[in-house]
Design an enzyme around this catalytic site. Sequence first.
Site, mmCIF file in Angstrom:
data_model
loop_
_atom_site.group_PDB
_atom_site.id
_atom_site.type_symbol
_atom_site.label_atom_id
_atom_site.label_comp_id
_atom_site.label_asym_id
_atom_site.label_seq_id
_atom_site.Cartn_x
_atom_site.Cartn_y
_atom_site.Cartn_z
ATOM 1 N N TYR A 140 0.822 -1.211 0.000
ATOM 2 C CA TYR A 140 0.000 0.000 0.000
ATOM 3 C C TYR A 140 0.858 1.264 0.000
ATOM 4 C CZ TYR A 140 -4.757 -1.760 0.801
ATOM 5 O OH TYR A 140 -5.994 -2.324 0.675
ATOM 6 N N LYS A 190 3.003 -15.314 1.745
ATOM 7 C CA LYS A 190 3.160 -16.000 0.459
ATOM 8 C C LYS A 190 4.649 -16.337 0.332
ATOM 9 C CE LYS A 190 1.531 -17.489 -3.499
ATOM 10 N NZ LYS A 190 0.615 -18.658 -3.600
ATOM 11 N N ASP A 222 -3.251 -18.010 -0.293
ATOM 12 C CA ASP A 222 -4.275 -18.686 -1.107
ATOM 13 C C ASP A 222 -4.948 -19.789 -0.307
ATOM 14 O OD1 ASP A 222 -1.830 -20.012 -1.148
ATOM 15 O OD2 ASP A 222 -1.962 -20.616 -3.258
ATOM 16 N N ASP A 246 -6.459 -6.902 3.953
ATOM 17 C CA ASP A 246 -7.596 -6.218 3.332
ATOM 18 C C ASP A 246 -8.533 -7.254 2.718
ATOM 19 O OD1 ASP A 246 -9.142 -4.053 2.238
ATOM 20 O OD2 ASP A 246 -8.171 -4.444 0.305
ATOM 21 N N ASP A 250 -12.415 -8.878 4.349
ATOM 22 C CA ASP A 250 -13.712 -8.840 3.659
ATOM 23 C C ASP A 250 -14.313 -10.242 3.590
ATOM 24 O OD1 ASP A 250 -13.513 -6.102 3.083
ATOM 25 O OD2 ASP A 250 -14.230 -6.356 1.028
HETATM 26 C C1 IPM Z 1 -10.476 -1.064 4.062
HETATM 27 C C2 IPM Z 1 -10.716 -0.410 2.738
HETATM 28 C C3 IPM Z 1 -9.568 0.542 2.435
HETATM 29 C C4 IPM Z 1 -8.295 -0.277 2.362
HETATM 30 C C5 IPM Z 1 -9.750 1.403 1.172
HETATM 31 C C6 IPM Z 1 -11.042 2.179 1.199
HETATM 32 C C7 IPM Z 1 -8.593 2.313 0.961
HETATM 33 O O1 IPM Z 1 -10.875 -1.378 1.741
HETATM 34 O O2 IPM Z 1 -10.383 -0.347 5.061
HETATM 35 O O3 IPM Z 1 -10.421 -2.300 4.113
HETATM 36 O O4 IPM Z 1 -7.976 -0.852 1.317
HETATM 37 O O5 IPM Z 1 -7.607 -0.349 3.384
HETATM 38 MG MG MG Z 2 -11.011 -3.358 2.481
#
Ligand code: IPM
Ligand code: MG
Length: 355
Positions: A140, A190, A222, A246, A250
């Site tokens: 990042y 990884k 993975d 990240d 999710d």
């Molecule tokens: C998160 C989001 C952010 C990230 C974006 C909005 C920059 O996806 O907080 O997980 O990638 O960190």
């Molecule tokens: Mg995110």
Amino acid sequence: MKITVLPGDGIGPEIVEQALAVLEAVGRRTGLDFEFSEALIGGVAVDAAGTPLPEATVEACRASDAVLLGAVGGPKWDDLEPALRPEKGLLGIRKALGLFANLRPAALFPQLRSACLLRPDIVARGVDLVVVRELTGGVYFGEPRGMEERDGERVGFNNMIYRESEVRRIARVGFETAARRAKRLCSVDKANVLEVSRLWRKVVEEVAADYPEVELSHLYVDNAAMQLVRDPSQFDVLVTGNLFGDILSDEAAVITGSIGMLPSASLGESGPGLYEPIHGSAPRKAGQDRANPLATILSAAMMLRYSLGREQEARMIEDAVERTLEQGLRTGDIMQDGCRLVGCREMGRAVAGNV
Ligand code: IPM
Ligand code: MG
């Protein structure tokens, strides 16, 4: 307690409003005194101040006990140059406050079992894990980065880089988190392909010597992604780099039923922490009173716990959320048969009432 509030874009203002209402209810019940002040971040900051992270916002955050954030981003700002994108505001405030440790707990509320995406026999084993994501390094932020022309074609490049000190401090947070829970830590990398991951793995193993009570394992990312849907009950705490964290958070979130339920805490060595739902700004839902405020409300609970040292008050909010689900109130994203569909506002009011 001084709280800087960054509502941001899309559904951000609606969900934050409900979290503040819940905190105010906590204040009325316990006598805790919150002083909220709003500042700009993301697209609204671009519109009002020409930058996604005005200096005044950074200063306000630094001068407060904790920061509560909604979400940033939206189609309106998608075509801006990278430095002006709303996301830069979020990345910028994480960096400016030194918030290298991002805790993302994913637990399945018993009331939402049937909203879980996994097979009932898998759900029966339960989901209760925390993703500890490194937040201020890795690909990042790595340099060099850019997009340019080479030999007549465009190239884009980023650099996934970790210093051992960065790995060590996030590994410590992983071990500390695991030590307070079921004492199992899984480090995700990884290392079969990337040097940065080989270093990651070595350093995590070195830190492990200080935590003999925690059982350490390693997975390639993975495989970790696959194991998360195959049997999430095997995980207690996952520790991983910025990009992998990240993605995996999710995934961990949505298997518990909805990404609208998951809170997060971003912490540094010292100074204020930042609390935000892990979901985005959901521009298509904005302004319609349809968003789920629970992830933000639960983030406010994390704020009480980690930045304000108020475990009891944090529990008060978490219990109130559970009670509200028990009463059958559901926003659209977690709607189930036999429940009552409510909007963002009614959900927030109900939780505040239950506090
Ligand atoms: C998160 C989001 C952010 C990230 C974006 C909005 C920059 O996806 O907080 O997980 O990638 O960190
Ligand atoms: Mg995110």
